[in-house]
Write a protein that holds these residues in place. Structure first.
Motif, PDB file in Angstrom:
ATOM      1  N   TRP A  25       0.738  -1.231   0.182  1.00  0.00           N
ATOM      2  CA  TRP A  25       0.044   0.020   0.007  1.00  0.00           C
ATOM      3  C   TRP A  25       1.039   1.310   0.082  1.00  0.00           C
ATOM      4  O   TRP A  25       0.312   2.460  -0.072  1.00  0.00           O
ATOM      5  CB  TRP A  25      -1.069   0.107   1.427  1.00  0.00           C
ATOM      6  N   GLU A  53      -1.620   7.158   5.549  1.00  0.00           N
ATOM      7  CA  GLU A  53      -0.145   7.522   5.768  1.00  0.00           C
ATOM      8  C   GLU A  53       0.902   6.469   5.333  1.00  0.00           C
ATOM      9  O   GLU A  53       0.749   5.346   6.029  1.00  0.00           O
ATOM     10  CB  GLU A  53       0.078   8.006   7.192  1.00  0.00           C
ATOM     11  N   TYR A  81       4.239   4.187   4.701  1.00  0.00           N
ATOM     12  CA  TYR A  81       5.694   4.137   5.241  1.00  0.00           C
ATOM     13  C   TYR A  81       6.188   2.935   4.785  1.00  0.00           C
ATOM     14  O   TYR A  81       5.529   1.907   4.406  1.00  0.00           O
ATOM     15  CB  TYR A  81       5.644   4.432   6.761  1.00  0.00           C
ATOM     16  N   GLN A  82       7.484   2.779   5.187  1.00  0.00           N
ATOM     17  CA  GLN A  82       8.422   1.749   4.699  1.00  0.00           C
ATOM     18  C   GLN A  82       8.029   0.417   5.275  1.00  0.00           C
ATOM     19  O   GLN A  82       7.530   0.585   6.314  1.00  0.00           O
ATOM     20  CB  GLN A  82       9.687   2.005   5.292  1.00  0.00           C
ATOM     21  N   VAL A 103       1.598  -4.554   4.058  1.00  0.00           N
ATOM     22  CA  VAL A 103       0.493  -3.412   3.759  1.00  0.00           C
ATOM     23  C   VAL A 103       1.188  -2.146   3.769  1.00  0.00           C
ATOM     24  O   VAL A 103       1.074  -1.545   2.660  1.00  0.00           O
ATOM     25  CB  VAL A 103      -0.711  -3.228   5.001  1.00  0.00           C
ATOM     26  N   GLY A 104       1.996  -1.511   4.673  1.00  0.00           N
ATOM     27  CA  GLY A 104       2.789  -0.342   4.719  1.00  0.00           C
ATOM     28  C   GLY A 104       1.968   0.893   4.532  1.00  0.00           C
ATOM     29  O   GLY A 104       2.473   2.001   3.876  1.00  0.00           O
ATOM     30  N   ALA A 105       0.836   0.916   5.156  1.00  0.00           N
ATOM     31  CA  ALA A 105       0.165   2.272   5.347  1.00  0.00           C
ATOM     32  C   ALA A 105      -0.753   2.335   6.595  1.00  0.00           C
ATOM     33  O   ALA A 105      -1.304   1.137   6.836  1.00  0.00           O
ATOM     34  CB  ALA A 105      -0.738   2.588   4.032  1.00  0.00           C
ATOM     35  N   THR A 106      -0.857   3.361   7.209  1.00  0.00           N
ATOM     36  CA  THR A 106      -2.006   3.522   8.080  1.00  0.00           C
ATOM     37  C   THR A 106      -3.053   4.349   7.530  1.00  0.00           C
ATOM     38  O   THR A 106      -3.095   5.213   7.160  1.00  0.00           O
ATOM     39  CB  THR A 106      -1.349   4.325   9.250  1.00  0.00           C
ATOM     40  N   LEU A 107      -4.369   3.959   7.759  1.00  0.00           N
ATOM     41  CA  LEU A 107      -5.512   4.354   7.499  1.00  0.00           C
ATOM     42  C   LEU A 107      -6.403   4.750   8.796  1.00  0.00           C
ATOM     43  O   LEU A 107      -6.537   4.176   9.626  1.00  0.00           O
ATOM     44  CB  LEU A 107      -6.494   3.418   6.489  1.00  0.00           C
TER      45      LEU A 107
END
Lengths: 170, 600
Positions: free
Chosen positions: B286, B442, B444-445, B455-459
Motif C-alpha cells: 500500500w 499515511e 511508510y516503509q 501493507v505499509g500504510a496507516t488508514l
C-alpha cells in the motif's frame, strides 16, 4: 522504555521463531526494536503523554504500525471487529509478557461455535521491529490515556528510532 | 417417502480426480439456457452478463409491501456471509464462510437437507484472509457444484449427492494466497481468481477443465508477457497494442513477483464474443513510494478469450495506485444505444469512485464519471488517454512516506466494493450499492516476508465532511454518467442488489434490513429486519410457479471491521461531524438465509 528483562524476552521469543526457519533477519536486530527513549517509564505505563497531549514517538509510531498490521482484524483504534477481540479490553488483563507471547507465537480458538486464529507474527519485521511501540500505543488506549484516531500531536522521530528502524528492517 | 441424507465427510475432499467423462453435454448450452430462465438462479451473478436482473414480476411494486417471511435456514456459522444461494431444479445450494460448508436443500420437501459438504481446512488460513473469512458462493455446471475454498482448494461436488468428483489446490495459503471468490463455469471450464493482495500475492486467474480438474489456462496479472497470456501486438489498451514487456517495464526490478493485482471479484462472460471479463486488485504494498512505475496490470479491466485465456484488451483505471482502489468490482454487460448507435457495453463501478462505460468488444472508453460527488483524488478521467487527472493534494505518493494525507475520498474500501450492482433493461439504469467514506492515509516503509501482511500504510476512515451517512444506494445512468436518484443509508451498503421486471429493486443493509424500492423513483416500498446485518446478495426464483426472494444475512467482512467501533468525528481537520453510532448497536453475528414470498 522497557526494562532489560523484557528486552531479553523479545530476543528469546524471536530466537525461538527463527529456529523454525521462517525469518530473514537476525534475532539481535529485533532487539533494537525496543527503542528505549525514556528509562524512567515503567512497564506498566510504557507511554508518556505531555500536559498538552503530545504523545511520545513510540506511542505515535505504535498507532501507525497498529493500523498497518493489526487493524485489519482487531478493528480501528483497538476496538475489535466481528472476528477479533478488542485489544483495548484485552490489555486490561493481559500482561506484557503474555501479549508478546501471543504476538510471536499466535493463538488459536477453533471450536464448534467459533473459528478465530491469531497468526504467529514472530518472523514479521513489520510487527517485531515495532512491537514495543505497538504495545505502548495499545496500553495507552487501554488505560484511556490516548483517545480514538490519530494522536493530534506527537514527539518528532528521534534519531535513535530512525537508526533502530533501519537496522531492524534491513 | 423420506429422502436419504448423504453427508460427505472431510476425507472425501482428498478423493483423487475422477476419470474424464467424454460425451457429457457441454456446460455451455445447459448454462446458456438456465441463466436465461428466471425460475432458476443458476450462477452467483444471476446471469453471465452480471445484470442481477430477473424477468419475474409476480412480486411487483404494487404488492411488494405485502411481502412476508416464508421460511428461514440457519447456516450455523458466525462469520460474514457474502454471496447468495443457487436455485436449480428444486434444489437450493447454500454456502457458508470458513469452514466453507455447502448445503443442498430440497425445496420440494420443506427445505430438508439432501446433502452437506463440510471440508476440513487448516485453521492457519483464517488469519491470512485479510478481511474476514468470507466466500462469495458456489457455481454450477455439468451436474456439479464447484466450491472455491478459503485454502484455495477448488472442489467439484456431484450436485445430486455431494460426492467429491475431484479437487485441486490452486495456490499456497502459507504465502497468504486464499480463496474468497465465486467460480464461473464457461463451456467446459470452471474459472477462479485468487485473493491476498495484502500479502504480496501475485494475482492470477485459472481455468480448470470441469471434468478432470486439469488446468486449461492460467493468466497472471503482472509479470512476463507469456505468463500473463498477453500478445504485445494483438492485446490492446484503448485501441493501441500494449507492446513487449508492458508489465515488467512498469515495475522496479523484480517487485512484480510480490506485486499483487489479485482477482478476488466477479467474473462476467459474453458468449457471442467468447470473452471473459474481470478486474485486478491493488498493487502490493500500500506504500506507493516503495513501488515506482505504473504497476501494470494491477487495477485493470481484462477481456480474455474464454478458450485460450489470451487477453484481447486491457484498461488500467488507476495506474500506480496510491489508495488501495482495487479494480475487482463486477463488469455489467448489456447493449444500449449511444448517440443513436447500438453498442455492446461493459459498465464497471470502480472502487476509485468512477463509473466506467466501455465498448466490451474493443475496450474503447466511452464514459468515466464520478458516481459519488465527494470523490476527490482525481478531478476527472481523460476519455482519450484513459488517465485519471490526479489532485496533488490527495496524492499519498507526492506527499510521501511518513506523511499523513488527509481527507482523501473515497476511503480504501472504495466508493463501491465487491457488492454487485443490478441492471434493469426496463429502466436502463444500474442500481448500485455504495460506500460514502473518506480517509487519512499515511504510507511508510514496509518489508516483505512470505505469508505475513505486506501493507505499509496507516488508514483512518470517516464520513465525508459535514455528513453522517456512510453509504448510499444509487440509480446510475451508465450512458449519461449521472446519478438518477440516491438513497442515503446510515452505513455502507454492502449487499448485492436485485432488479426485477416487477419494477422493484431489492438490497440489504448493514443493520440487517432487506429493502424493496421503486425502480423508477427509489421510493421505499418494503423493509424487513433480518437476524443480522446483510452483506449477501439478493436473489429470486420460483418454486411451483410462486416467486420467492432470498437473502443471506450475517454481518462481517470488511464492513465488520468497524463493527464495534463506529466512526467518530474527532479526526483532525474534519470539524464536528458528530459521534457516529456503532454497528453493534444495531446487529450481531450469525448466518441465516431468509426467504420471502407473498401471502397465498
Amino acid at each position: 522504555m522497557f526494562p532489560y528483562r523484557s528486552f531479553l524476552t523479545v530476543a528469546a521469543l524471536c530466537g525461538g521463531s527463527f529456529a523454525l526457519g521462517a525469518a530473514l533477519i537476525a534475532p539481535a536486530a529485533f532487539g533494537t526494536a525496543a527503542t528505549p527513549t525514556d528509562g524512567a517509564e515503567s512497564e506498566e505505563k510504557p507511554y508518556s503523554i505531555a500536559e498538552d497531549g503530545t504523545v511520545d514517538w513510540a506511542t505515535y509510531n505504535g498507532y501507525r504500525r497498529y493500523n498497518s498490521v493489526c487493524f485489519q482484524c482487531h478493528g480501528p483504534d483497538g476496538l475489535g471487529s466481528t472476528f477479533a477481540p478488542a485489544l483495548v479490553e484485552s490489555l486490561k488483563v493481559i500482561p506484557y509478557e503474555q501479549f508478546l507471547e501471543i504476538v510471536v507465537n499466535g493463538r488459536e480458538n477453533v471450536t464448534t461455535a467459533t473459528e478465530s486464529k491469531m497468526p504467529a507474527l514472530g518472523a514479521d519485521p513489520n510487527v517485531m521491529c515495532y512491537i514495543n511501540d505497538i504495545y505502548a500505543y495499545l496500553k495507552a488506549r487501554s488505560d484511556g490515556a490516548v483517545g480514538r484516531g490519530r494522536p493530534a500531536k506527537h514527539q518528532d522521530k528521534p534519531p535513535e528510532a530512525a537508526e533502530a528502524e533501519d537496522a531492524c528492517m534491513g | 417417502m423420506p429422502r436419504s441424507l448423504l453427508t460427505s465427510g472431510s476425507s472425501l475432499a482428498f478423493v483423487i480426480a475422477m476419470a474424464a467423462c467424454p460425451g457429457v453435454a457441454s456446460a455451455n448450452e445447459e448454462l446458456l439456457r438456465l441463466q436465461q430462465d428466471p425460475n432458476q438462479w443458476v450462477m452467483p451473478t444471476g446471469d453471465y452478463a452480471n445484470t442481477r436482473y430477473s424477468a419475474l414480476d409476480q412480486i411487483n411494486k404494487d404488492n411488494v409491501g405485502d411481502l412476508r417471511v416464508d421460511w428461514t435456514f440457519s447456516t450455523g456459522v458466525l462469520r460474514g456471509h457474502e454471496g447468495g444461494p443457487l436455485i436449480i431444479d428444486g434444489v437450493m445450494y447454500v454456502h457458508t464462510p470458513f469452514p466453507n460448508n455447502v448445503y443442498a436443500l430440497d425445496l420440494n420437501n420443506d427445505g430438508q437437507i439432501l446433502w452437506s459438504y463440510k471440508p476440513t481446512q487448516d485453521p492457519d488460513v483464517i488469519p491470512v484472509m485479510c478481511c474476514d473469512t468470507v466466500n462469495r458462493g458456489v457455481a454450477y455446471g455439468d451436474g456439479m457444484i464447484f466450491l472455491h475454498q478459503a485454502d484455495t482448494t477448488l472442489v467439484a461436488l456431484d450436485a445430486k449427492t455431494g460426492e467429491v468428483k475431484w479437487s485441486v489446490k490452486d495456490g499456497d495459503p502459507t504465502k497468504g494466497e486464499t480463496g474468497t471468490s465465486a467460480p464461473m463455469v464457461v463451456k467446459d471450464k470452471v474459472i477462479i481468481g485468487n485473493s491476498g493482495g495484502e500479502f504480496g500475492v501475485r494475482g492470477k486467474v485459472t481455468a480448470y477443465n470441469t471434468q478432470t480438474g486439469e488446468i486449461a489456462w492460467r493468466a497472471y496479472s503482472v509479470g512476463p508477457d507469456d505468463e500473463m497470456l498477453v500478445d504485445p501486438q494483438q492485446t490492446t489498451e484503448l485501441g493501441k497494442p500494449i507492446g513487449e514487456n508492458s508489465s515488467l517495464n512498469s515495475w522496479e526490478g523484480d517487485q512484480w513477483q510480490i506485486g499483487g493485482g489479485t482477482t478476488w471479484g466477479w467474473l462476467s462472460y459474453d458468449p457471442e464474443l467468447n470473452l471473459v471479463y474481470y478486474g485486478t486488485g491493488n498493487p502490493s504494498t500500500w506504500n506507493p513510494v516503495q513501488r515506482p512505475g505504473d504497476n501494470k496490470w494491477s487495477m485493470t479491466i481484462f477481456a480474455r478469450d474464454a478458450d485460450t485465456g489470451m487477453a484481447k484488451w486491457v484498461y488500467q483505471m488507476t495506474p500506480h495506485d496510491e489508495w488501495d482502489y482495487d479494480g475487482v468490482n463486477e463488469m455489467d454487460l448489456f447493449d444500449r444505444p449511444i448517440n443513436g448507435q447500438e453498442r455492446k457495453l461493459l459498465v464497471h463501478m470502480d472502487r476509485n469512485g468512477f463509473g466506467y462505460t466501455l465498448d466490451r468488444e474493443t475496450g474503447e472508453l466511452l464514459v468515466a464519471e464520478k458516481f459519488d460527488p465527494v470523490v476527490n483524488w482525481a478531478t476527472r478521467v481523460d476519455i482519450e488517454t484513459g488517465k485519471p487527472e490526479r489532485d496533488p493534494r490527495y496524492s499519498t505518493e507526492a506527499n510521501g512516506e511518513d506523511v499523513n494525507t488527509t481527507g482523501v475520498c473515497p476511503a480504501a474500501l472504495g466508493s463501491k466494493d465487491q457488492q454487485p450492482a443490478a441492471y434493469s433493461p426496463q429502466t436502463g439504469l444500474l442500481y448500485v450499492p455504495t460506500n460514502h467514506v473518506c480517509m487519512d492515509y499515511e504510507p511508510y516503509q514496509v518489508a516483505y516476508t512470505a505469508g505475513q501482511p505486506y501493507v505499509g500504510a496507516t488508514l483512518s476512515m470517516y464520513p465525508p465532511e459535514g455528513e453522517d451517512n456512510l453509504g448510499n444506494f444509487i440509480a446510475w445512468d451508465p450512458v449519461a454518467g449521472e446519478i438518477k436518484w440516491s438513497i442515503p443509508e446510515p452505513f455502507s451498503v454492502w449487499s448485492g442488489a436485485l432488479a426485477t421486471a416487477g419494477d422493484v429493486v431489492f438490497y440489504g443493509t448493514l443493520e440487517g434490513y432487506l429493502k424493496a424500492v421503486d425502480a423508477q423513483t427509489g421510493e421505499e416500498l418494503y423493509s424487513f429486519k433480518t437476524p443480522s446485518g446483510i452483506i449477501g446478495n439478493v436473489t429470486t426464483y420460483t418454486h411451483n410457479r410462486k416467486q420467492y426472494i432470498a437473502v443471506l444475512s450475517g454481518v462481517g467482512g470488511w464492513a465488520g471491521i468497524g463493527m464495534a467501533a463506529g466512526l467518530t468525528g474527532d479526526t483532525e481537520g474534519l470539524g464536528a461531524v458528530g459521534a457516529y453510532k456503532s454497528l453493534d448497536q444495531y446487529t450481531q453475528l450469525g448466518g441465516t438465509l431468509t426467504v420471502f414470498s407473498l401471502p397465498d
